[in-house]
Design a protein around this motif. Structure first.
Motif, PDB file in Angstrom:
ATOM      1  N   ASN A   1      -0.079  20.228  -2.161  1.00  0.00           N
ATOM      2  CA  ASN A   1      -0.001  18.992  -1.382  1.00  0.00           C
ATOM      3  C   ASN A   1       1.436  18.647  -1.035  1.00  0.00           C
ATOM      4  O   ASN A   1       1.731  18.230   0.094  1.00  0.00           O
ATOM      5  CB  ASN A   1      -0.635  17.841  -2.155  1.00  0.00           C
ATOM      6  N   ALA A   2       2.338  18.800  -1.999  1.00  0.00           N
ATOM      7  CA  ALA A   2       3.742  18.467  -1.760  1.00  0.00           C
ATOM      8  C   ALA A   2       4.359  19.385  -0.712  1.00  0.00           C
ATOM      9  O   ALA A   2       5.039  18.932   0.220  1.00  0.00           O
ATOM     10  CB  ALA A   2       4.522  18.537  -3.075  1.00  0.00           C
TER      11      ALA A   2
ATOM     12  N   ASP B   1       0.846  -1.191   0.000  1.00  0.00           N
ATOM     13  CA  ASP B   1       0.000   0.000   0.000  1.00  0.00           C
ATOM     14  C   ASP B   1       0.884   1.245   0.000  1.00  0.00           C
ATOM     15  O   ASP B   1       1.938   1.271   0.646  1.00  0.00           O
ATOM     16  CB  ASP B   1      -0.901  -0.012   1.239  1.00  0.00           C
ATOM     17  N   GLY B   2       0.446   2.272  -0.719  1.00  0.00           N
ATOM     18  CA  GLY B   2       1.240   3.495  -0.820  1.00  0.00           C
ATOM     19  C   GLY B   2       1.399   4.255   0.477  1.00  0.00           C
ATOM     20  O   GLY B   2       2.265   5.133   0.583  1.00  0.00           O
ATOM     21  N   LEU B   3       0.578   3.943   1.481  1.00  0.00           N
ATOM     22  CA  LEU B   3       0.720   4.564   2.795  1.00  0.00           C
ATOM     23  C   LEU B   3       1.473   3.680   3.777  1.00  0.00           C
ATOM     24  O   LEU B   3       1.634   4.050   4.939  1.00  0.00           O
ATOM     25  CB  LEU B   3      -0.668   4.904   3.371  1.00  0.00           C
ATOM     26  N   SER B   4       1.924   2.526   3.301  1.00  0.00           N
ATOM     27  CA  SER B   4       2.628   1.598   4.189  1.00  0.00           C
ATOM     28  C   SER B   4       3.682   0.826   3.405  1.00  0.00           C
ATOM     29  O   SER B   4       3.653  -0.402   3.321  1.00  0.00           O
ATOM     30  CB  SER B   4       1.624   0.629   4.836  1.00  0.00           C
ATOM     31  N   LEU B   5       4.632   1.544   2.846  1.00  0.00           N
ATOM     32  CA  LEU B   5       5.687   0.914   2.062  1.00  0.00           C
ATOM     33  C   LEU B   5       6.666   0.189   2.980  1.00  0.00           C
ATOM     34  O   LEU B   5       7.019   0.712   4.050  1.00  0.00           O
ATOM     35  CB  LEU B   5       6.428   1.967   1.245  1.00  0.00           C
ATOM     36  N   PRO B   6       7.125  -0.995   2.588  1.00  0.00           N
ATOM     37  CA  PRO B   6       7.975  -1.795   3.475  1.00  0.00           C
ATOM     38  C   PRO B   6       9.458  -1.432   3.408  1.00  0.00           C
ATOM     39  O   PRO B   6      10.274  -2.060   4.080  1.00  0.00           O
ATOM     40  CB  PRO B   6       7.755  -3.221   2.939  1.00  0.00           C
ATOM     41  N   HIS B   7       9.814  -0.440   2.616  1.00  0.00           N
ATOM     42  CA  HIS B   7      11.224  -0.127   2.377  1.00  0.00           C
ATOM     43  C   HIS B   7      11.825   0.692   3.520  1.00  0.00           C
ATOM     44  O   HIS B   7      11.118   1.439   4.210  1.00  0.00           O
ATOM     45  CB  HIS B   7      11.364   0.655   1.072  1.00  0.00           C
TER      46      HIS B   7
ATOM     47  N   GLU C   1      -7.764  14.746   0.957  1.00  0.00           N
ATOM     48  CA  GLU C   1      -6.537  15.515   0.827  1.00  0.00           C
ATOM     49  C   GLU C   1      -5.497  15.101   1.859  1.00  0.00           C
ATOM     50  O   GLU C   1      -4.302  15.020   1.547  1.00  0.00           O
ATOM     51  CB  GLU C   1      -6.830  17.007   0.960  1.00  0.00           C
ATOM     52  N   ASN C   2      -5.928  14.828   3.065  1.00  0.00           N
ATOM     53  CA  ASN C   2      -4.984  14.421   4.103  1.00  0.00           C
ATOM     54  C   ASN C   2      -4.231  13.157   3.704  1.00  0.00           C
ATOM     55  O   ASN C   2      -3.009  13.073   3.877  1.00  0.00           O
ATOM     56  CB  ASN C   2      -5.723  14.196   5.425  1.00  0.00           C
ATOM     57  N   ARG C   3      -4.942  12.184   3.138  1.00  0.00           N
ATOM     58  CA  ARG C   3      -4.290  10.931   2.734  1.00  0.00           C
ATOM     59  C   ARG C   3      -3.383  11.157   1.522  1.00  0.00           C
ATOM     60  O   ARG C   3      -2.344  10.496   1.391  1.00  0.00           O
ATOM     61  CB  ARG C   3      -5.338   9.863   2.458  1.00  0.00           C
ATOM     62  N   ARG C   4      -3.753  12.085   0.647  1.00  0.00           N
ATOM     63  CA  ARG C   4      -2.891  12.377  -0.500  1.00  0.00           C
ATOM     64  C   ARG C   4      -1.589  13.035  -0.044  1.00  0.00           C
ATOM     65  O   ARG C   4      -0.506  12.702  -0.537  1.00  0.00           O
ATOM     66  CB  ARG C   4      -3.651  13.252  -1.506  1.00  0.00           C
ATOM     67  N   VAL C   5      -1.682  13.952   0.905  1.00  0.00           N
ATOM     68  CA  VAL C   5      -0.471  14.570   1.462  1.00  0.00           C
ATOM     69  C   VAL C   5       0.371  13.515   2.182  1.00  0.00           C
ATOM     70  O   VAL C   5       1.606  13.474   2.033  1.00  0.00           O
ATOM     71  CB  VAL C   5      -0.835  15.725   2.412  1.00  0.00           C
ATOM     72  N   GLN C   6      -0.284  12.647   2.953  1.00  0.00           N
ATOM     73  CA  GLN C   6       0.434  11.580   3.654  1.00  0.00           C
ATOM     74  C   GLN C   6       1.161  10.667   2.678  1.00  0.00           C
ATOM     75  O   GLN C   6       2.289  10.217   2.946  1.00  0.00           O
ATOM     76  CB  GLN C   6      -0.541  10.759   4.495  1.00  0.00           C
ATOM     77  N   ALA C   7       0.528  10.366   1.539  1.00  0.00           N
ATOM     78  CA  ALA C   7       1.154   9.488   0.557  1.00  0.00           C
ATOM     79  C   ALA C   7       2.424  10.108  -0.009  1.00  0.00           C
ATOM     80  O   ALA C   7       3.446   9.428  -0.171  1.00  0.00           O
ATOM     81  CB  ALA C   7       0.159   9.177  -0.563  1.00  0.00           C
TER      82      ALA C   7
END
Length: 266
Positions: free
Chosen positions: A240-241, A104-110, A130-136
């Motif tokens: 957002n960035a 998942d883009g909000l939980s990358l394992p790297h 928007e909050n999740r897009r900024v978090q991503a």
């Protein structure tokens, strides 16, 4: 070929549920058909990758079938996607030569602060607020070294000249149709629980974003699936960035009904 009408998103759904129903589940359903239309690199993405220093290590977050992983032999790129169906297509297309994983883009394992660059093409617009897009965006930046750069693409609201016709003043949070053709096989689960299909490499069947010859017959639609999109207006990706407070803007622009931006971790 005329576009099907878009639908307004159900705003009362929880963001994670919206993404599960209108993004994750849908892309697994349409994975083979979608993959057939995704094989040609976009020019700015290709240029960005070919301008990376030799032997750089990068991430493709939301890599789909992995079409950008072999743009440059001088780079080592790890591709991840939330859709196991698209990852399966990437494995088949590359004969298991791509470096792929499901994430998942909000939980990358790297590991954090590890990578020289990243790309995320047509992904951030699938996060449901928007909050999740900024978090991503912030999460991708966390994986980069200082001064590491990231290229992001998102669908634009300003598409007056495309067949979709979205424009300023239209609803930004909508459901976009994808039509599965009668002769298109879906991704199905094998006995081992893995998604499998026989035609991820078959590019003869055109998807919804491809052009048909004027005299080419179209099979009757088998099924229509709807995907959630946030259509970005001019300057919104930059907002957002910068809201992450972790990057500066290197470059930005518009290409093929998308806004794109290159940001650098500070």
């Amino acid at each position: 070929m005329s576009a099907l009408p878009s639908l307004t998103i159900e705003k009362d759904l929880q963001p994670s549920l919206q993404e599960e129903v209108y993004v994750h589940d849908v892309y697994n359903e349409i994975a083979p058909h979608f993959s057939q239309t995704r094989y040609k690199p976009w020019p700015i993405v290709e240029t960005f990758l070919k301008n990376r220093p030799k032997y750089s290590i990068g991430l493709d977050v939301g890599c789909g079938n992995g079409k950008y992983l072999n743009v440059s032999e001088d780079l080592f790129i790890i591709g991840t996607d939330r859709s196991s169906g698209l990852i399966q297509c990437g494995q088949e297309i590359s004969k298991n030569q791509y470096n792929l994983g499901i994430a998942d883009g909000l939980s990358l394992p790297h590991p954090n602060n590890m990578f020289d660059f990243a790309i995320s093409i047509a992904v951030i617009h699938h996060f449901a607020n928007e909050n999740r897009r900024v978090q991503a965006i912030q999460h991708i930046l966390s994986k980069l070294k200082q001064k590491g750069q990231c290229l992001i693409y998102c669908w634009a609201l300003e598409q007056e000249n495309s067949r979709r016709g979205y424009k300023e003043g239209d609803e930004q949070d909508i459901l976009i149709p994808w039509v599965l053709k009668k002769n298109q096989k879906k991704a199905v689960k094998k006995g081992n629980g893995k998604l499998h299909n026989d035609n991820c490499n078959d590019r003869k069947i055109l998807g919804n974003d491809a052009k048909l010859d004027e005299d080419e017959e179209q099979d009757p639609p088998e099924e229509t699936k709807y995907r959630y999109y946030h259509l970005y207006k001019k300057g919104e990706i930059a907002e957002n960035a910068l809201a992450t407070k972790a990057c500066k803007i290197v470059d930005q622009g518009y290409e093929k009904d998308n806004w794109w931006i290159i940001i650098e971790k500070i």
